[in-house]
Design a protein around this motif. Structure first.
Motif, mmCIF file in Angstrom:
data_model
loop_
_atom_site.group_PDB
_atom_site.id
_atom_site.type_symbol
_atom_site.label_atom_id
_atom_site.label_comp_id
_atom_site.label_asym_id
_atom_site.label_seq_id
_atom_site.Cartn_x
_atom_site.Cartn_y
_atom_site.Cartn_z
ATOM 1 N N PRO A 80 1.052 -1.235 0.034
ATOM 2 C CA PRO A 80 -0.099 0.023 -0.053
ATOM 3 C C PRO A 80 0.852 1.279 0.220
ATOM 4 O O PRO A 80 0.495 2.354 -0.457
ATOM 5 C CB PRO A 80 -0.835 -0.032 1.341
ATOM 6 N N LEU A 81 2.115 1.095 0.640
ATOM 7 C CA LEU A 81 3.239 2.076 0.258
ATOM 8 C C LEU A 81 4.454 1.586 0.602
ATOM 9 O O LEU A 81 4.467 0.670 1.386
ATOM 10 C CB LEU A 81 2.712 3.393 1.155
ATOM 11 N N CYS A 82 5.438 2.115 -0.332
ATOM 12 C CA CYS A 82 6.641 1.570 -0.422
ATOM 13 C C CYS A 82 7.603 2.547 0.213
ATOM 14 O O CYS A 82 8.217 3.491 -0.545
ATOM 15 C CB CYS A 82 6.936 1.188 -1.638
ATOM 16 N N PRO A 83 8.029 2.382 1.501
ATOM 17 C CA PRO A 83 9.145 3.395 2.070
ATOM 18 C C PRO A 83 10.528 3.055 1.276
ATOM 19 O O PRO A 83 10.958 1.902 1.398
ATOM 20 C CB PRO A 83 9.337 3.087 3.592
ATOM 21 N N PRO A 84 11.250 3.961 0.902
ATOM 22 C CA PRO A 84 12.424 3.670 0.094
ATOM 23 C C PRO A 84 13.439 3.133 1.091
ATOM 24 O O PRO A 84 13.603 3.153 2.358
ATOM 25 C CB PRO A 84 12.956 5.070 -0.222
ATOM 26 N N CYS A 85 14.250 2.272 0.654
ATOM 27 C CA CYS A 85 15.345 1.471 1.227
ATOM 28 C C CYS A 85 16.361 2.597 1.908
ATOM 29 O O CYS A 85 16.298 3.642 1.498
ATOM 30 C CB CYS A 85 16.020 0.243 0.468
ATOM 31 N N GLY A 86 17.251 2.044 2.798
ATOM 32 C CA GLY A 86 18.239 2.864 3.474
ATOM 33 C C GLY A 86 18.923 3.488 2.404
ATOM 34 O O GLY A 86 19.382 4.786 2.466
ATOM 35 N N GLY A 87 19.492 2.669 1.337
ATOM 36 C CA GLY A 87 20.466 3.382 0.442
ATOM 37 C C GLY A 87 19.922 4.227 -0.468
ATOM 38 O O GLY A 87 20.590 5.210 -0.824
#
Ligand code: THU
Length: 130
Positions: A80-87
Protein backbone atom coordinates in the motif's frame (compact mmCIF):
# COMPACT_ATOMS: atom_id res chain seq x y z
CA UNK A 1 1.51 15.88 -6.63
CA UNK A 2 0.44 16.17 -10.24
CA UNK A 3 -1.37 13.41 -12.08
CA UNK A 4 1.53 13.46 -14.50
CA UNK A 5 4.04 12.46 -11.82
CA UNK A 6 1.77 9.77 -10.38
CA UNK A 7 1.09 8.32 -13.83
CA UNK A 8 4.81 8.39 -14.61
CA UNK A 9 5.61 6.37 -11.48
CA UNK A 10 2.92 3.84 -12.35
CA UNK A 11 4.07 3.62 -15.96
CA UNK A 12 7.65 3.17 -14.80
CA UNK A 13 6.65 0.22 -12.61
CA UNK A 14 5.58 -1.64 -15.75
CA UNK A 15 9.24 -1.61 -16.84
CA UNK A 16 10.50 -3.24 -13.63
CA UNK A 17 12.83 -6.16 -14.25
CA UNK A 18 12.21 -8.12 -11.06
CA UNK A 19 12.20 -11.84 -11.92
CA UNK A 20 13.86 -12.75 -8.59
CA UNK A 21 11.90 -10.75 -6.03
CA UNK A 22 8.75 -10.49 -8.16
CA UNK A 23 8.34 -7.12 -6.48
CA UNK A 24 7.97 -4.42 -9.13
CA UNK A 25 8.62 -0.84 -8.04
CA UNK A 26 8.23 2.40 -9.99
CA UNK A 27 9.55 5.89 -9.25
CA UNK A 28 9.17 9.25 -10.92
CA UNK A 29 11.10 12.43 -10.18
CA UNK A 30 10.33 15.99 -11.14
CA UNK A 31 13.66 17.75 -11.44
CA UNK A 32 14.33 21.46 -10.98
CA UNK A 33 14.13 21.72 -14.77
CA UNK A 34 10.45 20.76 -14.61
CA UNK A 35 11.01 17.48 -16.45
CA UNK A 36 9.85 14.07 -15.23
CA UNK A 37 12.36 11.24 -14.94
CA UNK A 38 11.22 7.64 -14.52
CA UNK A 39 12.78 4.56 -13.00
CA UNK A 40 12.05 0.94 -12.15
CA UNK A 41 13.96 -1.65 -10.16
CA UNK A 42 16.37 -3.79 -12.18
CA UNK A 43 17.59 -7.11 -10.79
CA UNK A 44 20.06 -9.77 -11.88
CA UNK A 45 20.95 -13.33 -11.00
CA UNK A 46 23.35 -12.18 -8.27
CA UNK A 47 20.35 -10.86 -6.35
CA UNK A 48 20.61 -8.65 -4.26
CA UNK A 49 23.04 -6.84 -6.54
CA UNK A 50 20.27 -5.22 -8.52
CA UNK A 51 19.15 -1.68 -7.93
CA UNK A 52 16.04 0.13 -6.90
CA UNK A 53 13.50 2.14 -8.87
CA UNK A 54 14.57 5.35 -7.13
CA UNK A 55 18.16 4.69 -8.15
CA UNK A 56 17.19 4.30 -11.83
CA UNK A 57 15.14 7.50 -11.71
CA UNK A 58 17.99 9.45 -10.10
CA UNK A 59 20.35 8.17 -12.81
CA UNK A 60 17.89 9.29 -15.48
CA UNK A 61 17.61 12.71 -13.83
CA UNK A 62 21.36 13.22 -13.67
CA UNK A 63 21.84 12.08 -17.25
CA UNK A 64 19.04 14.44 -18.27
CA UNK A 65 21.01 17.33 -16.81
CA UNK A 66 18.94 18.07 -13.70
CA UNK A 67 20.56 18.17 -10.26
CA UNK A 68 17.71 18.65 -7.77
CA UNK A 69 14.68 16.55 -6.90
CA UNK A 70 11.64 18.82 -6.54
CA UNK A 71 9.35 15.86 -5.92
CA UNK A 72 9.56 12.09 -6.16
CA UNK A 73 6.78 9.50 -6.24
CA UNK A 74 7.35 5.82 -5.40
CA UNK A 75 4.90 3.00 -5.98
CA UNK A 76 5.06 -0.77 -5.49
CA UNK A 77 2.43 -3.10 -6.86
CA UNK A 78 2.42 -5.31 -3.75
CA UNK A 79 2.48 -2.73 -0.96
CA UNK A 80 0.00 0.00 0.00
CA UNK A 81 3.05 2.22 0.35
CA UNK A 82 6.70 1.48 -0.27
CA UNK A 83 9.16 3.28 2.02
CA UNK A 84 12.47 3.70 0.15
CA UNK A 85 15.28 1.45 1.41
CA UNK A 86 18.16 2.86 3.46
CA UNK A 87 20.51 3.18 0.48
CA UNK A 88 17.88 5.02 -1.55
CA UNK A 89 17.23 7.42 1.31
CA UNK A 90 20.87 8.49 1.17
CA UNK A 91 20.74 8.72 -2.64
CA UNK A 92 17.57 10.82 -2.55
CA UNK A 93 19.11 13.02 0.17
CA UNK A 94 22.07 13.76 -2.11
CA UNK A 95 19.78 15.53 -4.58
CA UNK A 96 16.98 16.72 -2.28
CA UNK A 97 16.36 20.07 -0.64
CA UNK A 98 14.43 20.77 2.54
CA UNK A 99 11.41 21.43 0.28
CA UNK A 100 11.57 18.18 -1.67
CA UNK A 101 8.29 16.22 -1.44
CA UNK A 102 8.52 12.42 -1.27
CA UNK A 103 5.23 10.76 -2.14
CA UNK A 104 4.59 7.15 -1.17
CA UNK A 105 1.77 5.92 -3.36
CA UNK A 106 -0.58 3.05 -3.93
CA UNK A 107 -2.44 2.35 -7.16
CA UNK A 108 -5.02 5.04 -6.35
CA UNK A 109 -2.72 7.89 -5.33
CA UNK A 110 -0.56 9.35 -2.58
CA UNK A 111 -0.78 7.58 0.78
CA UNK A 112 1.95 9.51 2.57
CA UNK A 113 3.99 12.63 1.89
CA UNK A 114 7.37 13.08 3.57
CA UNK A 115 10.28 15.49 3.60
CA UNK A 116 13.84 14.22 3.39
CA UNK A 117 14.34 15.10 7.07
CA UNK A 118 11.47 12.80 7.94
CA UNK A 119 12.66 10.05 5.62
CA UNK A 120 16.29 10.23 6.71
CA UNK A 121 16.61 11.87 10.12
CA UNK A 122 20.06 12.49 11.58
CA UNK A 123 21.58 11.95 8.13
CA UNK A 124 25.27 11.51 7.47
CA UNK A 125 26.57 15.01 6.83
CA UNK A 126 30.06 16.42 6.94
CA UNK A 127 32.03 19.25 5.45
CA UNK A 128 35.25 17.22 5.70
CA UNK A 129 34.48 15.45 2.41
CA UNK A 130 33.96 17.40 -0.80
N1 THU B 1 13.04 -1.88 -4.20
C1 THU B 1 12.94 -0.68 -4.85
O1 THU B 1 13.04 -0.61 -6.08
N2 THU B 1 12.73 0.43 -4.11
C2 THU B 1 12.55 0.43 -2.76
O2 THU B 1 12.36 1.50 -2.19
C3 THU B 1 12.54 -0.82 -2.01
C4 THU B 1 12.93 -2.02 -2.76
C5 THU B 1 13.27 -3.08 -5.00
C6 THU B 1 14.62 -3.72 -4.85
C7 THU B 1 14.32 -5.14 -5.29
O3 THU B 1 14.40 -5.21 -6.70
C8 THU B 1 12.89 -5.37 -4.87
O4 THU B 1 12.34 -4.08 -4.65
C9 THU B 1 12.74 -6.20 -3.61
O5 THU B 1 13.48 -5.69 -2.57
Amino acid sequence: MTDELFKAAKDAMAFAYAPYSKFPVGAAIRGEDGKVYKGANIENLAFPQGWCAECTAIGQMIMGGAKKIVEIAVIAEKLPLCPPCGGCRQKIAEFATRDTCIYLCDEVGVQKTLTIDELLPFAFETEVIG
